[in-house]
Structures are given as C-alpha cells and as structure tokens.
Write a protein that holds these residues in place. Structure first.
Motif, PDB file in Angstrom:
ATOM      1  N   SER A   1       0.816  -1.212   0.000  1.00 36.56           N
ATOM      2  CA  SER A   1       0.000   0.000   0.000  1.00 36.56           C
ATOM      3  C   SER A   1       0.853   1.268   0.000  1.00 36.56           C
ATOM      4  N   LEU A   2       2.117   1.164   0.401  1.00 39.00           N
ATOM      5  CA  LEU A   2       3.009   2.321   0.428  1.00 39.00           C
ATOM      6  C   LEU A   2       3.766   2.519  -0.881  1.00 39.00           C
ATOM      7  N   ARG A   3       3.748   1.524  -1.749  1.00 41.39           N
ATOM      8  CA  ARG A   3       4.505   1.616  -2.996  1.00 41.39           C
ATOM      9  C   ARG A   3       3.706   2.336  -4.081  1.00 41.39           C
ATOM     10  N   GLU A   4       4.393   2.742  -5.121  1.00 38.84           N
ATOM     11  CA  GLU A   4       3.726   3.354  -6.266  1.00 38.84           C
ATOM     12  C   GLU A   4       3.119   2.275  -7.156  1.00 38.84           C
ATOM     13  N   GLU A   5       2.033   2.641  -7.844  1.00 38.14           N
ATOM     14  CA  GLU A   5       1.320   1.668  -8.669  1.00 38.14           C
ATOM     15  C   GLU A   5       2.204   1.124  -9.791  1.00 38.14           C
ATOM     16  N   VAL A   6       3.016   1.987 -10.382  1.00 39.84           N
ATOM     17  CA  VAL A   6       3.896   1.544 -11.469  1.00 39.84           C
ATOM     18  C   VAL A   6       4.908   0.534 -10.965  1.00 39.84           C
ATOM     19  N   SER A   7       5.472   0.800  -9.792  1.00 40.61           N
ATOM     20  CA  SER A   7       6.452  -0.113  -9.219  1.00 40.61           C
ATOM     21  C   SER A   7       5.828  -1.459  -8.876  1.00 40.61           C
ATOM     22  N   ILE A   8       4.590  -1.438  -8.387  1.00 39.51           N
ATOM     23  CA  ILE A   8       3.906  -2.690  -8.048  1.00 39.51           C
ATOM     24  C   ILE A   8       3.668  -3.521  -9.300  1.00 39.51           C
ATOM     25  N   THR A   9       3.273  -2.855 -10.391  1.00 48.85           N
ATOM     26  CA  THR A   9       2.977  -3.571 -11.623  1.00 48.85           C
ATOM     27  C   THR A   9       4.232  -4.164 -12.261  1.00 48.85           C
ATOM     28  N   ARG A  10       5.303  -3.401 -12.259  1.00 54.31           N
ATOM     29  CA  ARG A  10       6.531  -3.859 -12.921  1.00 54.31           C
ATOM     30  C   ARG A  10       7.316  -4.854 -12.079  1.00 54.31           C
ATOM     31  N   TYR A  11       7.426  -4.569 -10.775  1.00 54.87           N
ATOM     32  CA  TYR A  11       8.225  -5.418  -9.900  1.00 54.87           C
ATOM     33  C   TYR A  11       7.373  -5.801  -8.674  1.00 54.87           C
ATOM     34  N   PRO A  12       6.459  -6.722  -8.837  1.00 52.90           N
ATOM     35  CA  PRO A  12       5.508  -7.018  -7.752  1.00 52.90           C
ATOM     36  C   PRO A  12       6.140  -7.582  -6.488  1.00 52.90           C
ATOM     37  N   THR A  13       7.258  -8.288  -6.610  1.00 53.01           N
ATOM     38  CA  THR A  13       7.868  -8.914  -5.426  1.00 53.01           C
ATOM     39  C   THR A  13       9.136  -8.212  -4.963  1.00 53.01           C
ATOM     40  N   MET A  14       9.399  -7.059  -5.490  1.00 55.16           N
ATOM     41  CA  MET A  14      10.631  -6.360  -5.141  1.00 55.16           C
ATOM     42  C   MET A  14      10.513  -5.701  -3.772  1.00 55.16           C
ATOM     43  N   LEU A  15      11.586  -5.786  -2.993  1.00 54.55           N
ATOM     44  CA  LEU A  15      11.659  -5.123  -1.694  1.00 54.55           C
ATOM     45  C   LEU A  15      12.525  -3.876  -1.812  1.00 54.55           C
ATOM     46  N   THR A  16      11.941  -2.732  -1.521  1.00 56.06           N
ATOM     47  CA  THR A  16      12.663  -1.474  -1.606  1.00 56.06           C
ATOM     48  C   THR A  16      12.052  -0.465  -0.646  1.00 56.06           C
ATOM     49  N   THR A  17      12.862   0.478  -0.240  1.00 58.92           N
ATOM     50  CA  THR A  17      12.378   1.551   0.630  1.00 58.92           C
ATOM     51  C   THR A  17      12.264   2.877  -0.106  1.00 58.92           C
ATOM     52  N   LYS A  18      12.448   2.857  -1.413  1.00 55.68           N
ATOM     53  CA  LYS A  18      12.379   4.081  -2.204  1.00 55.68           C
ATOM     54  C   LYS A  18      10.929   4.396  -2.573  1.00 55.68           C
ATOM     55  N   ASN A  19      10.604   5.685  -2.564  1.00 50.30           N
ATOM     56  CA  ASN A  19       9.305   6.185  -3.011  1.00 50.30           C
ATOM     57  C   ASN A  19       8.132   5.582  -2.234  1.00 50.30           C
ATOM     58  N   LEU A  20       8.336   5.310  -0.969  1.00 54.47           N
ATOM     59  CA  LEU A  20       7.237   4.841  -0.124  1.00 54.47           C
ATOM     60  C   LEU A  20       6.516   6.054   0.469  1.00 54.47           C
ATOM     61  N   SER A  21       5.190   6.008   0.440  1.00 53.28           N
ATOM     62  CA  SER A  21       4.418   7.144   0.948  1.00 53.28           C
ATOM     63  C   SER A  21       3.029   6.684   1.363  1.00 53.28           C
ATOM     64  N   PHE A  22       2.326   7.566   2.048  1.00 48.49           N
ATOM     65  CA  PHE A  22       0.959   7.300   2.492  1.00 48.49           C
ATOM     66  C   PHE A  22      -0.057   7.999   1.582  1.00 48.49           C
TER      67      PHE A  22
END
Length: 280
Positions: A37-58
């Motif tokens: 829920s904190l990730r961007e939609e584009v990042s979720i679609t492209r890399y669904p299982t990736m773990l990252t702390t970049k561009n996390l927001s509410f």
C-alpha cells in the motif's frame, strides 16, 4: 535423567519453532499488504515482489480518505455491525438463558434446529431473504442488512450464551430468588454480570461476521446509503484494471476498527471463551 532432559529441551525448542512459524504465517501477509500500500502503482505492476524503501508514501491512504466514499462505507459498516451485535446479543442472551435453565420437552430439538440453521450455506437463503426484504421495503437499508446478518449470527449466539450460562451454578440465582428476586431480576443482577466476558466474546465474533460479509451486502444494497466497505473494495476492481495500491490501503484501513475492538475487549473475549468451555 540426562536423555529425558535432552528430549525435554528438544521438544521445548521445537514448540518454539512451531509457534514462531505460525506467528509469521499470520503476520507476514499483513506486513506485505501494508508494504504494497506504500509503494507506487507503477512499481507494483513492474516489480511485484521487489523489496525497496524508495518512493514509499501514504498517498494512497490520503486519497482514499479524502477523494473516495470510503469513510461513508466504513460508517455504514460500523452502524450495521453494531446493530447486528445488539440484536443478536439481546435475543441470543434471552434464548440462551431460557435453554440453559428451563427444562421442557423438545429442548434438544430446539437446540438442534438452531445448529442446523447455522450449518445452512448463506447462498441458499439469498433469494428468499431478498424477496422478503423486497416485500417489506427493507432493501438498501440498515435494518435489512441487520436482519439478514442476524439470521446467521443468532444461532451461534444462542449456543455460545447457553454454554456460558451452563457454566454458572444455578444456586446463585436460587439464593437471589429466595431473597425475593424474580427470575428476570436474578438473571439481570446475578447471571449477566458473571457472563460479561462471554458477552464480549460473542459480540466480537458476531461483529466480525457482520463486518466482513460481502454476499448479502452486494445483493441487499444498491447505493452508498447503506453499502458497506467490502462492497466498496470490490467495486475498486475494474474490467481492465486492478489498483493494488488502493486495494491494499483500503484493506489495511478496514482492519483498524477490528484491531481497536480486539484491543478493547481482547482480555474479556479470551476469558469468555475459556469460561464457556468449563462447567461447574
């Protein structure tokens, strides 16, 4: 003695490993849902299982609360769940007390009939309940949903409350009646205060059932006037889109009232479930 100590220590460690595994199995999906829920939609679609702390927001939470009808749906769910708990507890407590204390012919048949009703799948009664609500003009109303949910929560409430009253010795009520208290007065002044943990446990289970229902909420509501949050969550899914960020954020927000409820009545719920399994 030494082999026994080794076996005991080994079983202790294995038990801890098993408990830790169960805890992780229950908690990790929640953490992953929150993370998505904190990730961007584009990042979720492209890399669904990736773990990252970049561009996390509410931003998803802000968008849902400000720009959607989610607050209205949550309010409707709270109202319907509260009404269902109140109606189920009032009727279930009275019926459970009567079945626990009164001895009459056909008592076991009544209990069995409640159990049979509880075992019937809700989908089998969907059409009859819809027709009944239509004839009584209860479609798309709080009362329509409450009556539909009570149909399935009341049998379980009766069985649970009967178990809690069975765990109380009748001598307490008999002593109150000797002192001039009526049967109803003895129930109100003596029995009910002693089964408050049971009421908390039963009410919590009933509230969760009403809170999470989607089948009757879809069929019996047609507008935001009484529509609940599971229906709103379903409507976020489009024909050609699946907004994972908004879906997961909505799911996390819908868990907050349940978590708060457990925090308030958690101890009484556990005590009530334990008390219901004992009989003096």
């Amino acid at each position: 003695m030494k082999p026994k100590k080794v076996r005991k220590k080994f079983s202790y460690y294995m038990a801890n490993v098993g408990i830790t595994g169960l805890v992780l199995f229950a908690i990790l999906p929640l953490f992953w849902t929150f993370y998505v829920s904190l990730r961007e939609e584009v990042s979720i679609t492209r890399y669904p299982t990736m773990l990252t702390t970049k561009n996390l927001s509410f931003l998803a939470y802000t968008h849902i609360w400000r720009d959607t009808n989610f607050p209205v749906l949550i309010r409707n769910s709270l109202i319907v769940s509260s009404m269902t708990v109140l109606l189920s507890l009032v009727l279930g407590t009275a019926a459970g007390y009567a079945l626990s204390r009164a001895k009459f012919k056909g008592r076991q048949g009544v209990l069995l009939s409640y159990l049979v009703i509880r075992l019937i799948p809700g989908v089998l009664l969907l059409v009859p309940i819809y027709i009944m609500m239509y004839k009584f003009h209860l479609l798309d109303t709080y009362f329509g949903l409450t009556f539909a949910y009570t149909t399935f929560t009341l049998p379980a409430t009766i069985w649970l409350m009967k178990g809690f009253f069975d765990s109380l010795p009748p001598d307490l009520e008999n002593a109150a009646r000797v002192d001039g208290c009526s049967r109803l007065g003895a129930m109100w002044r003596i029995s009910l205060p002693l089964v408050l943990p049971g009421l908390a446990a039963t009410g919590t289970l009933t509230a969760i059932t009403a809170w999470n229902d989607v089948l009757f909420a879809i069929m019996l509501t047609s507008s935001n006037k009484s529509r609940t949050w599971p229906v709103g969550l379903r409507e976020m899914i489009g024909e050609f889109q699946l907004p994972w960020q908004l879906l997961t954020a909505t799911a996390i927000m819908s868990l907050l009232p349940v978590v708060i409820g457990f925090a308030l009545v958690g101890r009484k719920m556990v005590a009530g479930i334990t008390a219901g399994s004992l009989k003096e």
